[in-house]
Design a protein around this motif. Structure first.
Motif, PDB file in Angstrom:
ATOM      1  N   HIS A  98     -52.771  -3.720  -7.386  1.00 32.34           N
ATOM      2  CA  HIS A  98     -53.583  -5.369  -8.296  1.00 32.34           C
ATOM      3  C   HIS A  98     -53.213  -6.238  -7.164  1.00 32.34           C
ATOM      4  O   HIS A  98     -54.047  -6.899  -7.840  1.00 32.34           O
ATOM      5  CB  HIS A  98     -52.266  -4.780  -9.437  1.00 32.34           C
ATOM      6  N   VAL A  99     -52.533  -6.544  -6.794  1.00 25.08           N
ATOM      7  CA  VAL A  99     -52.489  -7.666  -5.328  1.00 25.08           C
ATOM      8  C   VAL A  99     -53.199  -7.619  -4.061  1.00 25.08           C
ATOM      9  O   VAL A  99     -53.580  -9.246  -4.129  1.00 25.08           O
ATOM     10  CB  VAL A  99     -50.726  -7.562  -4.932  1.00 25.08           C
ATOM     11  N   LEU A 100     -53.644  -6.765  -3.840  1.00 28.73           N
ATOM     12  CA  LEU A 100     -54.430  -6.678  -2.438  1.00 28.73           C
ATOM     13  C   LEU A 100     -55.786  -7.252  -2.596  1.00 28.73           C
ATOM     14  O   LEU A 100     -56.282  -8.549  -1.959  1.00 28.73           O
ATOM     15  CB  LEU A 100     -54.802  -5.115  -2.191  1.00 28.73           C
ATOM     16  N   ARG A 101     -56.575  -7.096  -3.956  1.00 26.55           N
ATOM     17  CA  ARG A 101     -57.860  -8.393  -4.233  1.00 26.55           C
ATOM     18  C   ARG A 101     -57.252  -9.843  -4.554  1.00 26.55           C
ATOM     19  O   ARG A 101     -58.604 -10.247  -3.497  1.00 26.55           O
ATOM     20  CB  ARG A 101     -58.514  -7.307  -5.838  1.00 26.55           C
ATOM     21  N   SER A 102     -56.363  -9.864  -4.796  1.00 28.49           N
ATOM     22  CA  SER A 102     -55.812 -11.726  -5.025  1.00 28.49           C
ATOM     23  C   SER A 102     -55.551 -12.585  -3.361  1.00 28.49           C
ATOM     24  O   SER A 102     -56.771 -13.413  -3.223  1.00 28.49           O
ATOM     25  CB  SER A 102     -54.660 -12.389  -5.892  1.00 28.49           C
ATOM     26  N   ILE A 103     -55.695 -11.265  -2.515  1.00 29.89           N
ATOM     27  CA  ILE A 103     -54.426 -11.815  -1.575  1.00 29.89           C
ATOM     28  C   ILE A 103     -56.440 -11.862  -0.974  1.00 29.89           C
ATOM     29  O   ILE A 103     -56.105 -12.759   0.668  1.00 29.89           O
ATOM     30  CB  ILE A 103     -54.045 -10.986  -0.605  1.00 29.89           C
ATOM     31  N   ASP A 104     -56.859 -10.832  -0.742  1.00 31.46           N
ATOM     32  CA  ASP A 104     -58.455 -11.023   0.197  1.00 31.46           C
ATOM     33  C   ASP A 104     -58.985 -12.131  -0.519  1.00 31.46           C
ATOM     34  O   ASP A 104     -59.444 -12.789   0.096  1.00 31.46           O
ATOM     35  CB  ASP A 104     -59.473 -10.156   0.128  1.00 31.46           C
ATOM     36  N   GLN A 105     -59.391 -12.587  -1.716  1.00 28.71           N
ATOM     37  CA  GLN A 105     -60.094 -13.906  -2.513  1.00 28.71           C
ATOM     38  C   GLN A 105     -59.164 -14.716  -2.334  1.00 28.71           C
ATOM     39  O   GLN A 105     -60.223 -16.007  -1.634  1.00 28.71           O
ATOM     40  CB  GLN A 105     -60.117 -13.891  -3.567  1.00 28.71           C
ATOM     41  N   ILE A 106     -58.273 -15.252  -1.529  1.00 27.07           N
ATOM     42  CA  ILE A 106     -57.366 -15.772  -0.478  1.00 27.07           C
ATOM     43  C   ILE A 106     -57.959 -16.964   0.348  1.00 27.07           C
ATOM     44  O   ILE A 106     -57.933 -17.485   0.704  1.00 27.07           O
ATOM     45  CB  ILE A 106     -55.635 -15.995  -0.558  1.00 27.07           C
ATOM     46  N   GLU A 107     -57.636 -14.916   0.385  1.00 24.46           N
ATOM     47  CA  GLU A 107     -58.178 -15.522   2.561  1.00 24.46           C
ATOM     48  C   GLU A 107     -59.793 -16.228   2.468  1.00 24.46           C
ATOM     49  O   GLU A 107     -60.042 -17.201   3.213  1.00 24.46           O
ATOM     50  CB  GLU A 107     -57.997 -14.266   3.233  1.00 24.46           C
ATOM     51  N   VAL A 108     -60.538 -15.553   1.483  1.00 21.82           N
ATOM     52  CA  VAL A 108     -62.082 -15.386   2.049  1.00 21.82           C
ATOM     53  C   VAL A 108     -62.039 -17.464   1.753  1.00 21.82           C
ATOM     54  O   VAL A 108     -62.714 -18.433   2.016  1.00 21.82           O
ATOM     55  CB  VAL A 108     -62.934 -14.643   1.041  1.00 21.82           C
ATOM     56  N   LEU A 109     -61.264 -18.029   0.344  1.00 21.14           N
ATOM     57  CA  LEU A 109     -61.725 -19.358  -0.061  1.00 21.14           C
ATOM     58  C   LEU A 109     -61.190 -19.992   1.187  1.00 21.14           C
ATOM     59  O   LEU A 109     -61.643 -21.044   0.667  1.00 21.14           O
ATOM     60  CB  LEU A 109     -60.507 -19.295  -1.166  1.00 21.14           C
ATOM     61  N   ALA A 110     -59.795 -19.667   1.371  1.00 21.19           N
ATOM     62  CA  ALA A 110     -59.411 -20.743   2.407  1.00 21.19           C
ATOM     63  C   ALA A 110     -60.220 -20.621   3.992  1.00 21.19           C
ATOM     64  O   ALA A 110     -60.169 -21.586   4.827  1.00 21.19           O
ATOM     65  CB  ALA A 110     -58.136 -19.688   3.022  1.00 21.19           C
ATOM     66  N   LYS A 111     -60.901 -19.694   4.656  1.00 24.74           N
ATOM     67  CA  LYS A 111     -61.779 -20.037   5.393  1.00 24.74           C
ATOM     68  C   LYS A 111     -62.864 -20.763   4.759  1.00 24.74           C
ATOM     69  O   LYS A 111     -63.608 -21.354   6.039  1.00 24.74           O
ATOM     70  CB  LYS A 111     -62.745 -18.076   5.802  1.00 24.74           C
ATOM     71  N   ALA A 112     -63.464 -20.563   3.833  1.00 20.22           N
ATOM     72  CA  ALA A 112     -64.298 -21.487   3.185  1.00 20.22           C
ATOM     73  C   ALA A 112     -64.003 -23.093   3.220  1.00 20.22           C
ATOM     74  O   ALA A 112     -64.789 -23.699   3.412  1.00 20.22           O
ATOM     75  CB  ALA A 112     -65.046 -20.929   1.877  1.00 20.22           C
ATOM     76  N   ASN A 113     -62.742 -22.983   3.150  1.00 21.34           N
ATOM     77  CA  ASN A 113     -62.297 -24.351   3.314  1.00 21.34           C
ATOM     78  C   ASN A 113     -62.142 -24.761   4.562  1.00 21.34           C
ATOM     79  O   ASN A 113     -62.408 -26.182   4.521  1.00 21.34           O
ATOM     80  CB  ASN A 113     -60.542 -24.343   1.927  1.00 21.34           C
ATOM     81  N   LEU A 114     -61.879 -24.610   5.134  1.00 25.97           N
ATOM     82  CA  LEU A 114     -61.729 -24.227   7.083  1.00 25.97           C
ATOM     83  C   LEU A 114     -63.360 -24.803   7.313  1.00 25.97           C
ATOM     84  O   LEU A 114     -63.775 -25.905   8.059  1.00 25.97           O
ATOM     85  CB  LEU A 114     -61.141 -23.112   7.439  1.00 25.97           C
ATOM     86  N   ARG A 115     -63.760 -24.355   6.909  1.00 19.20           N
ATOM     87  CA  ARG A 115     -65.659 -24.686   7.122  1.00 19.20           C
ATOM     88  C   ARG A 115     -66.099 -25.928   6.438  1.00 19.20           C
ATOM     89  O   ARG A 115     -66.943 -26.910   6.911  1.00 19.20           O
ATOM     90  CB  ARG A 115     -66.336 -23.328   7.239  1.00 19.20           C
ATOM     91  N   LEU A 116     -65.405 -26.104   5.215  1.00 18.98           N
ATOM     92  CA  LEU A 116     -66.243 -27.381   4.616  1.00 18.98           C
ATOM     93  C   LEU A 116     -65.630 -28.644   5.070  1.00 18.98           C
ATOM     94  O   LEU A 116     -66.376 -28.940   5.806  1.00 18.98           O
ATOM     95  CB  LEU A 116     -65.622 -26.983   3.515  1.00 18.98           C
ATOM     96  N   ALA A 117     -64.312 -27.972   5.926  1.00 17.97           N
ATOM     97  CA  ALA A 117     -63.647 -29.049   6.451  1.00 17.97           C
ATOM     98  C   ALA A 117     -64.307 -29.714   7.910  1.00 17.97           C
ATOM     99  O   ALA A 117     -64.038 -30.840   7.920  1.00 17.97           O
ATOM    100  CB  ALA A 117     -61.350 -28.930   6.268  1.00 17.97           C
ATOM    101  N   GLN A 118     -64.612 -28.749   8.119  1.00 19.18           N
ATOM    102  CA  GLN A 118     -65.303 -29.029   9.797  1.00 19.18           C
ATOM    103  C   GLN A 118     -66.589 -29.597   9.918  1.00 19.18           C
ATOM    104  O   GLN A 118     -66.704 -30.374  10.586  1.00 19.18           O
ATOM    105  CB  GLN A 118     -65.161 -27.796  10.118  1.00 19.18           C
ATOM    106  N   ALA A 119     -66.971 -29.003   8.781  1.00 19.36           N
ATOM    107  CA  ALA A 119     -68.646 -29.803   8.435  1.00 19.36           C
ATOM    108  C   ALA A 119     -68.407 -31.605   7.984  1.00 19.36           C
ATOM    109  O   ALA A 119     -69.209 -31.895   8.455  1.00 19.36           O
ATOM    110  CB  ALA A 119     -69.562 -28.892   7.351  1.00 19.36           C
ATOM    111  N   ARG A 120     -67.891 -31.312   7.212  1.00 18.63           N
ATOM    112  CA  ARG A 120     -67.105 -32.671   6.442  1.00 18.63           C
ATOM    113  C   ARG A 120     -66.605 -33.179   7.608  1.00 18.63           C
ATOM    114  O   ARG A 120     -67.570 -35.177   7.747  1.00 18.63           O
ATOM    115  CB  ARG A 120     -66.142 -32.588   5.477  1.00 18.63           C
ATOM    116  N   ASP A 121     -66.005 -33.152   8.420  1.00 22.24           N
ATOM    117  CA  ASP A 121     -65.671 -33.928   9.523  1.00 22.24           C
ATOM    118  C   ASP A 121     -66.293 -33.714  11.222  1.00 22.24           C
ATOM    119  O   ASP A 121     -66.423 -35.283  11.519  1.00 22.24           O
ATOM    120  CB  ASP A 121     -64.123 -33.427  10.325  1.00 22.24           C
ATOM    121  N   LEU A 122     -67.321 -33.290  10.981  1.00 24.41           N
ATOM    122  CA  LEU A 122     -68.324 -33.861  11.182  1.00 24.41           C
ATOM    123  C   LEU A 122     -69.628 -34.219  11.264  1.00 24.41           C
ATOM    124  O   LEU A 122     -69.424 -35.475  11.989  1.00 24.41           O
ATOM    125  CB  LEU A 122     -69.294 -32.182  11.746  1.00 24.41           C
ATOM    126  N   LEU A 123     -69.648 -35.240  10.112  1.00 19.26           N
ATOM    127  CA  LEU A 123     -70.691 -35.612   9.136  1.00 19.26           C
ATOM    128  C   LEU A 123     -70.063 -36.695   8.782  1.00 19.26           C
ATOM    129  O   LEU A 123     -70.802 -37.897   9.103  1.00 19.26           O
ATOM    130  CB  LEU A 123     -70.862 -35.164   8.120  1.00 19.26           C
TER     131      LEU A 123
END
Length: 376
Positions: A340-365
């Motif tokens: 039950h929980v594995l899918r949620s943790i996997d999705q949290i990891e995907v979203l957290a990595k996406a946020n890191l990329r978004l923050a890096q792009a914003r901070d470059l701009l």
């Protein structure tokens, strides 16, 4: 673009926040904002939103934009007067201005706002340009905030399932399971060591610069705060440094528990990593134990504070930590919980990595928009 060189104090006015000890806070929905962001809530506001808050101590540059009314703490500065400028643009501009500014609170009582007001800055005061710049940058932050809300919902769902099954004992088929000595049949009493290997971190010698680099994440408690998975670390080791203590290397998604200072902070490491000595990690002996162990460890905070001698500078060594008594569920229930929980943790990891990329792009701009290099 039209840019003017003026003093920061001509663009906005900063003011120190207000004291509000935790003991004096009342339940409410008004954000209490410190130098590190929202740290709690109260039933009364000191400042009308929208507002901007930044820190007074340490390395500055963390700037927080709030849409609603709020209470800025005395560890922070807030914008008292935007002087007609767009509040959200002002937040981004202040982040650029303060980036790299530092204040040694051991030497002085926080950054001097008068010094900041006197600083020469180059900025556009055109309201249309300000709104365009703020709109571009806020698109990144809105996506980040949306992902954070999704992460929070996923975490909450997993936590509620854990409590339903393992605290309230309403796991699947519980009606047909006998309780013996307060423990469901098939569950076993044990200690942390029965879950898996306990690894206490260590800091490689700081005297050798070659031990530090960009190869192996080196996790400390501040990297864990507010993060189910540690995606980014303030510091990393070189392969050379990590190899000097290879027995401290943790496989991905080991369970990290802070046990010195602020105890009871729990996260997974996202990739192979090492930690400092303030963290005890559990490497589960069986995959079925992984996600139950994570949520079980989060419930240990009050116990760890008691074992460590208090909530402020507690210290729970490896021996004490390893000997903590636990009740380990049956493998059947653990497997079901994992699925039950594995899918949620996997999705949290995907979203957290996406946020890191978004923050890096914003901070470059960000600096390019603020100095006019990129026009809008």
């Amino acid at each position: 673009m039209s840019w003017d060189t003026i003093q920061l104090g001509e663009f906005l006015t900063l003011k120190r926040g207000y004291d509000l000890p935790s003991s004096q806070r009342e339940d409410g929905n008004v954000p209490v904002v410190s130098s590190s962001g929202i740290t709690g809530y109260h039933n009364a506001a000191k400042v009308k939103g929208p507002g901007v808050v930044t820190g007074r101590y340490g390395t500055l540059g963390e700037v927080f934009f709030l849409r609603e009314d709020f209470w800025p703490l005395n560890t922070a500065l807030y914008v008292q007067d935007f002087k007609g400028n767009d509040p959200r643009f002002s937040a981004y501009f202040l982040k650029t201005v303060l980036n790299g500014t530092s204040s040694d609170k051991a030497a002085v009582p926080g950054v001097n706002r008068n010094d900041l007001h006197a600083r020469k800055v180059t900025v556009t005061q055109d309201p249309i340009q300000q709104k365009r710049i703020a709109s571009i940058l806020s698109a990144y932050d809105d996506l980040i905030e949306n992902n954070r809300r999704r992460i929070a919902l996923l975490e909450q769902a997993a936590r509620l399932l854990y409590r339903e099954w393992f605290v309230h004992l309403r796991f699947p088929g519980h009606e047909h399971v006998a309780i013996k000595d307060g423990v469901p049949d098939g569950w076993e009493r044990g200690t942390i060591t029965d879950i898996g290997l306990v690894v206490t971190g260590k800091t490689p010698s700081k005297k050798k610069d070659s031990y530090y680099g960009d190869d192996v994440p080196f996790i400390k408690t501040p990297d864990m705060h507010g993060n189910t998975l540690v995606i980014k670390t303030e510091e990393s080791l070189s392969n050379e440094g990590a190899n000097t203590q290879s027995n401290k290397t943790l496989s991905p998604r080991s369970i990290l528990v802070s046990c010195i200072g602020t105890v009871g902070v729990v996260s997974f490491n996202c990739s192979e990593a090492q930690t400092n000595q303030q963290i005890n990690a559990i490497v589960p002996a069986d995959e079925s134990l992984r996600y139950w162990t994570f949520f079980m460890a989060r419930d240990l905070k009050p116990l760890l504070e008691g074992m460590g001698g208090g909530a402020t500078m507690a210290n729970v060594n490896k021996s004490k930590f390893s000997s903590i008594k636990v009740t380990i569920p049956s493998s059947l229930i653990l497997d079901q919980f994992n699925s039950h929980v594995l899918r949620s943790i996997d999705q949290i990891e995907v979203l957290a990595k996406a946020n890191l990329r978004l923050a890096q792009a914003r901070d470059l701009l960000l600096p390019r928009l603020m100095n006019g290099e990129v026009t809008v």
